[in-house]
Design an enzyme around this catalytic site. Sequence first.
Site, PDB file in Angstrom:
ATOM      1  N   CYS A   1       0.861  -1.114   0.126  1.00  0.00           N
ATOM      2  CA  CYS A   1       0.001  -0.021   0.198  1.00  0.00           C
ATOM      3  C   CYS A   1       0.759   1.243  -0.031  1.00  0.00           C
ATOM      4  O   CYS A   1       2.185   1.102  -0.444  1.00  0.00           O
ATOM      5  CB  CYS A   1      -0.853   0.051   1.008  1.00  0.00           C
TER       6      CYS A   1
ATOM      7  N   ASP B   1      -8.620   3.913   1.614  1.00  0.00           N
ATOM      8  CA  ASP B   1      -7.316   4.269   2.554  1.00  0.00           C
ATOM      9  C   ASP B   1      -7.986   4.992   3.793  1.00  0.00           C
ATOM     10  O   ASP B   1      -8.878   5.648   3.751  1.00  0.00           O
ATOM     11  CB  ASP B   1      -6.608   5.445   1.843  1.00  0.00           C
TER      12      ASP B   1
ATOM     13  N   ARG C   1      -3.279  -0.530   5.629  1.00  0.00           N
ATOM     14  CA  ARG C   1      -4.015  -1.710   4.782  1.00  0.00           C
ATOM     15  C   ARG C   1      -2.969  -2.834   4.576  1.00  0.00           C
ATOM     16  O   ARG C   1      -3.465  -3.826   4.778  1.00  0.00           O
ATOM     17  CB  ARG C   1      -4.390  -1.081   3.496  1.00  0.00           C
TER      18      ARG C   1
HETATM   19  P1  4NP Z   1      -1.731   2.961   4.043  1.00  0.00           P
HETATM   20  O1  4NP Z   1      -2.411   4.398   4.574  1.00  0.00           O
HETATM   21  O2  4NP Z   1      -1.293   3.278   2.787  1.00  0.00           O
HETATM   22  O3  4NP Z   1      -2.758   1.868   4.108  1.00  0.00           O
HETATM   23  O4  4NP Z   1      -0.621   2.440   5.147  1.00  0.00           O
HETATM   24  C1  4NP Z   1      -1.842   5.270   4.629  1.00  0.00           C
HETATM   25  C2  4NP Z   1      -0.713   5.726   5.873  1.00  0.00           C
HETATM   26  C3  4NP Z   1      -0.420   7.070   5.720  1.00  0.00           C
HETATM   27  C4  4NP Z   1      -0.588   7.961   4.482  1.00  0.00           C
HETATM   28  C5  4NP Z   1      -1.363   7.475   3.648  1.00  0.00           C
HETATM   29  C6  4NP Z   1      -2.089   6.441   3.490  1.00  0.00           C
HETATM   30  N1  4NP Z   1       0.172   9.268   4.688  1.00  0.00           N
HETATM   31  O5  4NP Z   1      -0.196  10.130   3.822  1.00  0.00           O
HETATM   32  O6  4NP Z   1       1.006   9.486   5.423  1.00  0.00           O
END
Ligand code: 4NP
Length: 152
Positions: free
Chosen positions: A7, A123, A13
Amino acid sequence: MKILFVCLGNICRSPMAEYILKKKCEEKKLNWEIASAGTENYHVGENADARGIRIALKSGIDMRKHVARQLTKKDFDYYDVIYSLATNVTHEISLIAKSDERMKKVKSFMDELYPGEMKSVPDPWYGDEKGFVPVFDLVERVCERIILNYSE
Ligand code: 4NP
């Protein structure tokens, strides 16, 4: 079988997918190697998001040992399948892969449940903790399907 879930941040995720599938493999005595990574470096070295950890623990999934890392070119050699959890993630993966050959290992995670529909795991990062519940449930359903699809 060696599977890598990817991800953006590797804190929400893809750790869910990793630890859910690991548990299911243990239960089914499948000797698969499973890991996760993020396309971005913002959270490298951090644990999984505390909201996701709490929601997962309610279903008996312990992600407390997870440490975020970034996807590297070596991952394309090592893993058999690299699952992208969202369409924007697939774009970011292609920027790291820098070759069509490497991208041949990349599959859409959501395609296992909804083939060809270009769906993404939402997300949950910007929402509140409740938003992690449907994400967890969806990731669990797809992980069940991955086991079925590969054990056939
Ligand atoms: P992930 O979620 O991709 O599911 O781990 C996110 C975690 C942090 C960020 C974006 C998505 N961020 O922009 O910091």
